[in-house]
Design a protein around this motif. Sequence first.
Motif, short mmCIF file in Angstrom:
data_model
loop_
_atom_site.label_atom_id
_atom_site.label_comp_id
_atom_site.label_asym_id
_atom_site.label_seq_id
_atom_site.Cartn_x
_atom_site.Cartn_y
_atom_site.Cartn_z
N MET A 152 0.82 -1.20 0.09
CA MET A 152 0.00 0.15 -0.03
C MET A 152 0.82 1.30 0.10
SD MET A 152 -3.07 -0.86 2.34
CE MET A 152 -3.47 0.68 3.08
N ALA A 153 2.01 1.23 0.84
CA ALA A 153 2.81 2.44 0.88
C ALA A 153 3.33 2.68 -0.59
CB ALA A 153 3.98 2.23 1.90
N TYR A 154 3.90 1.65 -1.33
CA TYR A 154 4.41 1.76 -2.66
C TYR A 154 3.35 2.26 -3.75
CZ TYR A 154 6.36 0.55 -7.04
OH TYR A 154 6.92 0.77 -8.38
N GLY A 155 2.01 1.98 -3.32
CA GLY A 155 1.09 2.39 -4.52
C GLY A 155 0.71 3.80 -3.98
N TYR A 156 0.93 4.15 -2.86
CA TYR A 156 0.46 5.54 -2.64
C TYR A 156 1.58 6.62 -2.91
CZ TYR A 156 -3.82 5.21 0.11
OH TYR A 156 -5.05 4.73 0.50
N TYR A 157 2.74 5.95 -2.93
CA TYR A 157 4.15 6.59 -3.50
C TYR A 157 3.83 6.94 -5.10
CZ TYR A 157 8.74 6.95 -5.33
OH TYR A 157 9.83 7.35 -6.22
N LYS A 158 3.36 5.70 -5.65
CA LYS A 158 3.27 6.04 -7.24
C LYS A 158 2.19 6.70 -7.42
CE LYS A 158 5.29 3.66 -9.94
NZ LYS A 158 6.45 4.25 -10.69
N LEU A 159 1.22 6.69 -6.55
CA LEU A 159 -0.13 7.68 -6.97
C LEU A 159 0.26 9.12 -6.73
CD1 LEU A 159 -3.18 7.76 -7.15
CD2 LEU A 159 -3.42 7.79 -4.78
N PHE A 160 1.01 9.39 -5.70
CA PHE A 160 1.45 10.76 -5.36
C PHE A 160 2.26 11.39 -6.39
CE2 PHE A 160 4.82 13.66 -3.48
CZ PHE A 160 3.89 14.33 -3.02
N TYR A 161 3.15 10.59 -7.01
CA TYR A 161 4.15 11.16 -7.93
C TYR A 161 3.65 10.93 -9.44
CZ TYR A 161 8.02 11.90 -5.07
OH TYR A 161 8.92 12.28 -4.22
N GLY A 162 2.36 10.04 -9.51
CA GLY A 162 1.69 10.18 -10.77
C GLY A 162 0.69 11.42 -10.82
N ILE A 163 -0.06 11.67 -9.65
CA ILE A 163 -0.64 13.11 -9.76
C ILE A 163 0.20 14.29 -9.81
CG2 ILE A 163 -1.89 14.55 -8.21
CD1 ILE A 163 -3.20 12.04 -7.00
N ARG A 164 1.27 14.22 -9.34
CA ARG A 164 2.06 15.38 -9.64
C ARG A 164 2.76 15.53 -11.10
NH1 ARG A 164 7.44 16.11 -5.52
NH2 ARG A 164 5.96 17.23 -4.35
N GLU A 165 2.81 14.55 -11.53
CA GLU A 165 3.23 14.44 -13.16
C GLU A 165 2.10 14.96 -14.05
OE1 GLU A 165 5.61 13.62 -16.55
OE2 GLU A 165 6.07 13.62 -14.44
N LYS A 166 0.80 14.36 -13.56
CA LYS A 166 -0.22 14.81 -14.50
C LYS A 166 -0.67 16.19 -14.40
CE LYS A 166 -4.53 14.44 -12.85
NZ LYS A 166 -5.85 14.34 -12.45
N ASN A 167 -0.20 16.63 -12.91
CA ASN A 167 -0.53 18.06 -12.86
C ASN A 167 0.59 18.87 -13.71
OD1 ASN A 167 -2.64 17.91 -11.21
ND2 ASN A 167 -1.46 18.02 -9.46
N GLU A 168 1.82 18.58 -13.85
CA GLU A 168 2.97 19.03 -14.57
C GLU A 168 2.51 19.11 -16.12
OE1 GLU A 168 6.44 21.29 -15.03
OE2 GLU A 168 5.22 20.69 -13.38
N LEU A 169 1.95 18.00 -16.43
CA LEU A 169 1.61 17.84 -17.99
C LEU A 169 0.49 18.82 -18.28
CD1 LEU A 169 1.90 14.04 -18.49
CD2 LEU A 169 3.30 16.00 -19.34
N VAL A 170 -0.40 19.15 -17.40
CA VAL A 170 -1.63 20.01 -17.49
C VAL A 170 -0.93 21.28 -17.59
CG1 VAL A 170 -3.58 21.11 -16.62
CG2 VAL A 170 -3.41 18.55 -16.63
N ARG A 171 -0.07 21.70 -16.78
CA ARG A 171 0.47 22.93 -16.63
C ARG A 171 1.14 23.22 -17.86
NH1 ARG A 171 5.09 25.63 -15.92
NH2 ARG A 171 6.31 23.64 -15.51
#
Length: 119
Positions: free
Chosen positions: A38-57
């Motif tokens: 679960m910790a690994y999944g939340y880690y990937k989710l956190f950085y995935g959301i960050r990457e998505k926000n960067e692409l939108v920006r």
Amino acid sequence: MPQDMPPAGGYAPVQYKRNIPARGFRPSIYLIGMHLVMAYGYYKLFYGIREKNELVREKVWARLHLTPLLQAEEDRDQVRRYYADKAREKELLGTETKVYNSDRFIRPTFGYAPANVTK
């Protein structure tokens, strides 16, 4: 008649439970493993959301910087169409006609309607 007596050390204990070996790990190991996954999944989710926000920006900034270029392209196309219409009008009518009562440039508006409009 002699009475039967227990042996000197007593009887051996009676085995009434089943002797089934434990299969798998202890439950605490499974719990720790689940938390690690679960910790690994939340880690990937956190950085995935960050990457998505960067692409939108990045997309927003690209649109902001491309808008003037696209607007200039559209303006050039409209000027080309305007002069082509003026030339066609002069060729057909032999003279240039004015639609408006002022000499000010009025941006042409195009309204397209479907050909099969029924009233």
